[in-house]
Design an enzyme around this catalytic site. Structure first.
Site, PDB file in Angstrom:
ATOM      1  N   THR A 145      25.079  44.604  19.326  1.00  0.00           N
ATOM      2  CA  THR A 145      25.263  43.238  19.626  1.00  0.00           C
ATOM      3  C   THR A 145      26.043  42.429  20.312  1.00  0.00           C
ATOM      4  O   THR A 145      27.128  43.166  20.738  1.00  0.00           O
ATOM      5  CB  THR A 145      25.333  42.419  18.089  1.00  0.00           C
ATOM      6  OG1 THR A 145      25.668  40.914  18.240  1.00  0.00           O
ATOM      7  CG2 THR A 145      26.449  43.138  17.272  1.00  0.00           C
TER       8      THR A 145
ATOM      9  N   GLU B 239      27.788  40.218  19.863  1.00  0.00           N
ATOM     10  CA  GLU B 239      28.970  39.858  19.072  1.00  0.00           C
ATOM     11  C   GLU B 239      29.998  40.628  19.220  1.00  0.00           C
ATOM     12  O   GLU B 239      31.375  40.529  19.213  1.00  0.00           O
ATOM     13  CB  GLU B 239      28.651  39.808  17.575  1.00  0.00           C
ATOM     14  CG  GLU B 239      29.497  39.230  16.694  1.00  0.00           C
ATOM     15  CD  GLU B 239      30.033  37.666  16.834  1.00  0.00           C
ATOM     16  OE1 GLU B 239      29.240  36.837  17.472  1.00  0.00           O
ATOM     17  OE2 GLU B 239      30.986  37.271  16.304  1.00  0.00           O
TER      18      GLU B 239
ATOM     19  N   LYS C 212      29.835  46.217  13.707  1.00  0.00           N
ATOM     20  CA  LYS C 212      28.683  46.553  14.690  1.00  0.00           C
ATOM     21  C   LYS C 212      29.448  47.484  15.659  1.00  0.00           C
ATOM     22  O   LYS C 212      28.700  48.474  16.355  1.00  0.00           O
ATOM     23  CB  LYS C 212      28.205  45.422  15.353  1.00  0.00           C
ATOM     24  CG  LYS C 212      27.038  44.939  14.351  1.00  0.00           C
ATOM     25  CD  LYS C 212      25.880  45.612  14.292  1.00  0.00           C
ATOM     26  CE  LYS C 212      24.665  44.789  13.587  1.00  0.00           C
ATOM     27  NZ  LYS C 212      23.394  45.632  13.486  1.00  0.00           N
TER      28      LYS C 212
HETATM   29  P1  NAP Z   1      17.716  39.804   9.876  1.00  0.00           P
HETATM   30  O1  NAP Z   1      16.535  38.866  10.048  1.00  0.00           O
HETATM   31  O2  NAP Z   1      18.856  39.286   8.884  1.00  0.00           O
HETATM   32  O3  NAP Z   1      16.902  41.214   9.076  1.00  0.00           O
HETATM   33  C1  NAP Z   1      18.172  42.125   8.504  1.00  0.00           C
HETATM   34  C2  NAP Z   1      17.408  43.079   7.641  1.00  0.00           C
HETATM   35  O4  NAP Z   1      18.228  43.901   7.236  1.00  0.00           O
HETATM   36  C3  NAP Z   1      16.618  42.379   6.645  1.00  0.00           C
HETATM   37  O5  NAP Z   1      15.357  43.193   6.450  1.00  0.00           O
HETATM   38  C4  NAP Z   1      17.457  42.858   5.430  1.00  0.00           C
HETATM   39  O6  NAP Z   1      16.701  43.129   4.271  1.00  0.00           O
HETATM   40  C5  NAP Z   1      18.079  44.364   5.924  1.00  0.00           C
HETATM   41  N1  NAP Z   1      19.271  44.625   5.081  1.00  0.00           N
HETATM   42  C6  NAP Z   1      20.188  43.989   4.868  1.00  0.00           C
HETATM   43  N2  NAP Z   1      21.267  44.810   4.426  1.00  0.00           N
HETATM   44  C7  NAP Z   1      20.462  46.019   3.891  1.00  0.00           C
HETATM   45  C8  NAP Z   1      20.821  47.310   3.347  1.00  0.00           C
HETATM   46  N3  NAP Z   1      21.973  47.365   2.702  1.00  0.00           N
HETATM   47  N4  NAP Z   1      19.954  48.296   3.164  1.00  0.00           N
HETATM   48  C9  NAP Z   1      18.769  48.027   3.809  1.00  0.00           C
HETATM   49  N5  NAP Z   1      18.310  47.000   4.409  1.00  0.00           N
HETATM   50  C10 NAP Z   1      19.210  45.980   4.546  1.00  0.00           C
HETATM   51  O7  NAP Z   1      18.354  40.156  11.032  1.00  0.00           O
HETATM   52  P2  NAP Z   1      17.619  40.283  12.569  1.00  0.00           P
HETATM   53  O8  NAP Z   1      18.049  38.937  13.299  1.00  0.00           O
HETATM   54  O9  NAP Z   1      16.085  40.804  12.647  1.00  0.00           O
HETATM   55  O10 NAP Z   1      18.351  41.313  13.313  1.00  0.00           O
HETATM   56  C11 NAP Z   1      18.017  42.740  13.369  1.00  0.00           C
HETATM   57  C12 NAP Z   1      19.231  43.501  13.763  1.00  0.00           C
HETATM   58  O11 NAP Z   1      19.577  43.251  15.092  1.00  0.00           O
HETATM   59  C13 NAP Z   1      20.484  43.619  12.897  1.00  0.00           C
HETATM   60  O12 NAP Z   1      21.011  44.687  12.753  1.00  0.00           O
HETATM   61  C14 NAP Z   1      21.235  42.457  13.628  1.00  0.00           C
HETATM   62  O13 NAP Z   1      22.580  42.514  13.152  1.00  0.00           O
HETATM   63  C15 NAP Z   1      20.954  42.945  14.890  1.00  0.00           C
HETATM   64  N6  NAP Z   1      21.149  41.828  15.991  1.00  0.00           N
HETATM   65  C16 NAP Z   1      20.612  40.632  15.901  1.00  0.00           C
HETATM   66  C17 NAP Z   1      20.497  39.661  16.814  1.00  0.00           C
HETATM   67  C18 NAP Z   1      19.845  38.399  16.730  1.00  0.00           C
HETATM   68  O14 NAP Z   1      20.241  37.501  17.618  1.00  0.00           O
HETATM   69  N7  NAP Z   1      18.771  38.279  15.902  1.00  0.00           N
HETATM   70  C19 NAP Z   1      21.463  39.949  17.970  1.00  0.00           C
HETATM   71  C20 NAP Z   1      22.014  41.216  18.053  1.00  0.00           C
HETATM   72  C21 NAP Z   1      21.797  42.355  17.025  1.00  0.00           C
HETATM   73  P3  NAP Z   1      16.708  41.908   2.901  1.00  0.00           P
HETATM   74  O15 NAP Z   1      15.685  41.215   3.170  1.00  0.00           O
HETATM   75  O16 NAP Z   1      16.646  42.902   1.817  1.00  0.00           O
HETATM   76  O17 NAP Z   1      18.185  41.241   3.062  1.00  0.00           O
HETATM   77  O1  G4F Z   2      23.360  30.933  14.822  1.00  0.00           O
HETATM   78  P1  G4F Z   2      24.704  31.549  14.605  1.00  0.00           P
HETATM   79  O2  G4F Z   2      25.058  31.978  13.146  1.00  0.00           O
HETATM   80  O3  G4F Z   2      24.613  32.993  15.256  1.00  0.00           O
HETATM   81  P2  G4F Z   2      25.834  34.247  15.906  1.00  0.00           P
HETATM   82  O4  G4F Z   2      27.121  33.941  15.144  1.00  0.00           O
HETATM   83  O5  G4F Z   2      25.837  33.989  17.216  1.00  0.00           O
HETATM   84  O6  G4F Z   2      25.187  35.537  15.405  1.00  0.00           O
HETATM   85  C1  G4F Z   2      23.783  35.683  15.820  1.00  0.00           C
HETATM   86  O7  G4F Z   2      23.759  36.331  17.116  1.00  0.00           O
HETATM   87  C2  G4F Z   2      24.653  37.652  17.176  1.00  0.00           C
HETATM   88  C3  G4F Z   2      24.315  38.032  18.566  1.00  0.00           C
HETATM   89  O8  G4F Z   2      25.504  37.653  19.349  1.00  0.00           O
HETATM   90  C4  G4F Z   2      24.072  38.534  16.040  1.00  0.00           C
HETATM   91  F1  G4F Z   2      24.647  39.858  16.339  1.00  0.00           F
HETATM   92  C5  G4F Z   2      23.909  37.901  14.941  1.00  0.00           C
HETATM   93  O9  G4F Z   2      23.408  39.167  14.067  1.00  0.00           O
HETATM   94  C6  G4F Z   2      23.366  36.631  14.627  1.00  0.00           C
HETATM   95  O10 G4F Z   2      22.024  36.997  14.693  1.00  0.00           O
HETATM   96  O11 G4F Z   2      25.764  30.911  15.268  1.00  0.00           O
HETATM   97  C7  G4F Z   2      25.860  30.633  16.578  1.00  0.00           C
HETATM   98  C8  G4F Z   2      27.021  29.474  17.011  1.00  0.00           C
HETATM   99  C9  G4F Z   2      28.173  29.967  16.448  1.00  0.00           C
HETATM  100  O12 G4F Z   2      29.440  29.591  17.392  1.00  0.00           O
HETATM  101  C10 G4F Z   2      28.612  29.107  15.387  1.00  0.00           C
HETATM  102  O13 G4F Z   2      29.922  28.725  15.030  1.00  0.00           O
HETATM  103  O14 G4F Z   2      26.642  28.554  16.370  1.00  0.00           O
HETATM  104  C11 G4F Z   2      27.767  27.826  15.744  1.00  0.00           C
HETATM  105  N1  G4F Z   2      27.482  26.862  14.905  1.00  0.00           N
HETATM  106  C12 G4F Z   2      28.151  25.699  14.905  1.00  0.00           C
HETATM  107  N2  G4F Z   2      27.452  24.860  13.729  1.00  0.00           N
HETATM  108  C13 G4F Z   2      26.832  27.153  13.731  1.00  0.00           C
HETATM  109  C14 G4F Z   2      26.804  25.744  12.834  1.00  0.00           C
HETATM  110  N3  G4F Z   2      26.112  28.146  13.083  1.00  0.00           N
HETATM  111  C15 G4F Z   2      25.693  28.082  11.836  1.00  0.00           C
HETATM  112  N4  G4F Z   2      25.164  29.175  11.605  1.00  0.00           N
HETATM  113  N5  G4F Z   2      25.802  26.919  11.181  1.00  0.00           N
HETATM  114  C16 G4F Z   2      26.356  25.964  11.672  1.00  0.00           C
HETATM  115  O15 G4F Z   2      26.131  24.699  10.939  1.00  0.00           O
END
Ligand code: NAP
Ligand code: G4F
Length: 353
Positions: A123, A125, A151
């Protein structure tokens, strides 16, 4: 027929990746946690086409079983405690799932099927307090949350297993990607859900934290294509996947409201900043300090040049299209919810009379 194992199959990315692999003719296996009430989450619509295996990233035995049962040619590790905010409340669980869990899965592959190709969901992050703008594969890391630190361990252990055991193991350093299937705790979906409720008059205002932070937002459907491409190369490598555009949370709010014809006028600053509906004068956005984080990632913007040239990856869904799709989807969901509420109310009235 190729076989793929997806951990985190019922999450946002897991569901889009499962659809993509099914389209390509894969036998798809999904690792899912056991819940007290069975819930397929985002893969409810394709649950008959997927082979589910119960397991947990913290349980090595269950992962060995999953690799054995699936005989996977490709393993996509998408499972994670993925919400940054929660990682301060559950730092140990976060590292056990997002860090140690990766080692568990790599070990399962090494023991059972070392020829399997492995994708790790790294990520942006990990860049945290950014050392370079835009961020690319060579940019030094500086994570700013327990999630980012966990991560980063997952990222390095993947590289280490590639170098130690010659596994075909890749990390995709993906920048924020969203969709209609995004969890409602993430800022984009929180905004689009609130926009739909405010438009329909069932919510007064939206409360947010830091609106100045900047993110590089793409659509999940585009990003899962990059995951697949990474596992189809001659040599395993790591790639940044991003749009190379960055916007503030405030800009996301403005764009989302614009899609339902509401213009936001901003007043005040810091925690006193408010967003006003220009047409009605009503307050529709407020700041609540409880949504600020102990440490923030102020700006993320990625350079996907390597993925574009080496993988031939390109994104198809623009920022404006992403927001439009999310708002349209939440408008429909809220309308459906309101209709159900009306039916329930009528049924109650009939029962009383
Ligand atoms: P998500 O919607 O939160 O999905 C996470 C999945 O992981 C869910 O199916 C959850 O299952 C499962 N999980 C959590 N804990 C587990 C455990 N202990 N054992 C087995 N499964 C478990 O996340 P996403 O947005 O699809 O992201 C997919 C991956 O990409 C994650 O690794 C995230 O950190 C990474 N990532 C996401 C972003 C983004 O912007 N979306 C960016 C960079 C990297 P439950 O339903 O049971 O909770
Ligand atoms: O939507 P966020 O919670 O996503 P964040 O922290 O960027 O993380 C997501 O992206 C990562 C990739 O860079 C992934 F690895 C991670 O798993 C996840 O998918 O927050 C985005 C921004 C932050 O700066 C936060 O402080 O939005 C700001 N924010 C402002 N108000 C808020 C809020 N975030 C959340 N969740 N809720 C608020 O009310």
């Amino acid at each position: 027929m190729k076989s793929a194992l997806i951990t985190g199959i019922n999450g946002q990315d897991g569901s889009y990746l499962a659809e993509l692999l099914l389209e390509k003719g894969y036998e798809v296996y999904g690792l899912m946690r056991r819940k007290s009430v069975v819930d397929y989450g985002n893969v409810e619509h394709i649950k008959d086409k997927v082979n589910f295996i119960y397991g947990d990233m913290t349980d090595l035995v269950s992962l060995i079983n999953a690799v054995k049962v699936s005989k996977a040619d490709e393993v996509y590790n998408l499972a994670a405690q993925s919400f940054v905010g929660t990682s301060w409340e559950q730092p140990v669980a976060t590292v056990e799932i997002d860090g140690v869990g990766v080692t568990n899965l790599l070990e399962a592959i090494r023991i059972v099927k070392p020829s399997a190709r492995f994708y790790q969901a790294s990520t942006s992050e990990m860049f945290g307090l950014v050392q370079e703008i835009p961020q690319k594969e060579t940019t030094p890391f500086y994570p700013r949350s327990p999630y980012g630190v966990a991560k980063l361990y997952g990222h390095w252990i993947t590289k280490n297993y590639r170098e130690s055991y010659d596994l075909y193991a890749c990390s995709g350093i993906l920048f924020n990607h969203e969709s209609e299937r995004r969890g409602k705790e993430f800022v984009t979906r929180k905004i689009t859900d609130a926009v739909a409720r405010i438009k329909h008059g069932i919510q007064d205002y939206l409360e947010l934290g830091n609106m100045d932070s900047k993110r590089d937002w793409g659509h999940s459907k585009d990003y899962v294509k990059a995951m697949w491409l990474m596992l189809q190369q001659n040599v395993a490598d790591d790639y940044v996947i991003a749009t190379n555009e960055t916007r503030t949370v405030r800009e996301f709010v403005e764009t989302a409201f614009a899609h339902v014809d509401i213009k936001v006028k901003w007043q005040g600053s810091g925690v006193d900043e408010i967003g006003i509906n220009e047409a009605t004068g009503k307050i529709i956005v407020k700041i609540n300090p409880k949504f600020f984080r102990p440490a923030e990632v102020d700006i993320l913007i990625g350079d996907p040049a390597k993925a574009e040239s080496k993988l031939g990856w390109e994104r198809e869904i623009s920022f404006s299209q992403l927001v439009e799709r999310m708002v349209a989807n939440d408008m429909k969901l809220v309308e459906k919810e309101m209709k159900i509420d009306q039916i329930n109310l009528k049924e109650k009235e009939i029962a009383i009379n």
